[in-house]
Write an enzyme that holds these catalytic residues in place. Structure first.
Site, PDB file in Angstrom:
ATOM      1  N   SER A 137     -83.558 146.018  33.712  1.00 40.09           N
ATOM      2  CA  SER A 137     -82.198 145.591  34.072  1.00 40.09           C
ATOM      3  C   SER A 137     -81.618 146.719  35.014  1.00 40.09           C
ATOM      4  O   SER A 137     -81.935 147.849  34.771  1.00 40.09           O
ATOM      5  CB  SER A 137     -81.303 145.385  32.738  1.00 40.09           C
ATOM      6  N   TYR A 150     -78.377 148.334  24.204  1.00 37.28           N
ATOM      7  CA  TYR A 150     -79.214 147.384  25.264  1.00 37.28           C
ATOM      8  C   TYR A 150     -79.525 148.440  26.437  1.00 37.28           C
ATOM      9  O   TYR A 150     -80.909 148.499  26.517  1.00 37.28           O
ATOM     10  CB  TYR A 150     -78.297 146.474  25.966  1.00 37.28           C
TER      11      TYR A 150
END
Ligand SMILES: NC(=O)c1ccc[n+]([C@@H]2O[C@H](COP(=O)([O-])OP(=O)(O)OC[C@H]3O[C@@H](n4cnc5c(N)ncnc54)[C@H](OP(=O)(O)O)[C@@H]3O)[C@@H](O)[C@H]2O)c1
Length: 284
Positions: A137, A150
């Protein structure tokens, strides 16, 4: 041309689903599509002429990981491309996050990816070829508030993939990290647990989390385009496959900005960095 076999995790929704829909329409591709529950991949039936295997796979369940990889090899004779796409998010300040939720996210985003990759690598080594596409990401390169854990999962994916790349590059196996910014999938909505700040000191982050949740399915990124780009890179540009692929303008901007600033910082600190070595080690 011999058909290539792709195994994609998490094809129920989002990037995984778009990858599956497009891969299912390629003449020379066998597809192992996977979902946690039966009946979630019926959308593929219209494209199936014997080249699609639908497999139940929760990447946190080792027996299912083993079975998914085995069914790919039994049905199609190998795995040419593994896409570790399955993943979750979690929003909350570092102090207030629920560690049970956080650990589960690590189980999916990191340990699930690790398990899939360790089961698949022996097959690719034997074939002397293969591509591993790992979903990271922009959050694997750049940090925002309320996403500490995350980021922890995606920075882990970046680090682990970097070492795999070094270990297998002479064995005919390549890796590609996909680093999207916001895309229209279920990620920011149902796939991300949210713990709202309760502490006054963190009140300012309530809006950030709300905005992310409310922005789900309105992000600039289009998963259809992302799937097209990934398939094209692996299929037509495998000789020069990017090791890192930021997807979306925001991802490209933030990654460029961060690494430009870091590069300058490293240069500015050069003397200080070198001063930590013993004098005889600084000859060159
Ligand atoms: N969308 C974005 O803006 C964005 C940006 C950067 C990176 N990413 C990454 O992109 C990847 C795909 O997410 P997405 O954006 O497509 O979101 P999504 O629409 O929520 O899709 C996530 C998929 O992962 C599956 N999954 C969740 N837990 C799983 C498990 N234990 N085992 C197997 N599959 C599991 C989900 O299955 P269920 O349907 O059963 O829950 C779902 O199919 C993730 O790794 C995410 O971190 C997304």
């Amino acid at each position: 041309m011999m058909s290539k076999t792709w195994l994609v995790t998490g094809t129920h929704t989002g990037f995984g689903k778009q990858l599956a829909i497009q891969l299912a329409q390629h003449d020379d591709i066998n597809l192992v599509a996977t979902s946690r529950k039966a009946g979630q991949l019926d959308y593929l039936d219209q494209y199936d002429h014997g080249q699609i295997a639908k497999v139940i796979l929760d990447v946190t369940k080792h027996d299912q990981v083993v079975a998914a990889v085995r069914s790919a090899t039994e049905r199609f004779g190998g795995i040419d491309v593994l896409v570790n796409n399955a993943g979750l998010g979690y929003f909350g300040t570092f102090e207030e996050s629920n560690l049970e939720d956080v650990k589960y996210m690590f189980d999916v985003n990191v340990w699930g990816l690790v398990d899939m990759t360790r089961e698949t690598l022996p097959i690719m080594r034997k074939q002397k070829s293969g591509v591993i596409v790992n979903f990271s990401s922009i959050g694997g390169l750049y940090s925002f508030p309320t996403l500490s854990f995350y980021h922890g999962t995606k920075y882990a994916v970046e680090g682990i993939t970097g070492s795999i790349e070094e270990e297998v590059k002479d064995l005919g196996i390549k890796t590609m990290l996909v680093e999207p910014s916001g895309f229209r999938t279920d990620w920011a909505g149902r796939s991300s647990h949210k713990t709202m700040p309760t502490h006054d000191d963190y009140e300012q982050f309530t809006k950030f989390i709300d905005d992310m949740a409310n922005g789900a399915h309105h992000e600039p990124g289009d998963p259809v385009m992302a799937a097209e780009i990934i398939i094209d890179q692996v299929t037509n540009h495998s000789d020069q496959l990017p090791t890192h692929l930021p997807l979306g303008k925001i991802s490209s901007d933030l990654a460029t900005d961060k690494y430009t600033k870091l590069l300058q910082q490293f240069k500015d600190e050069r003397e200080l960095s070198l001063s930590a070595d013993r004098p005889e080690r600084n000859d060159n």
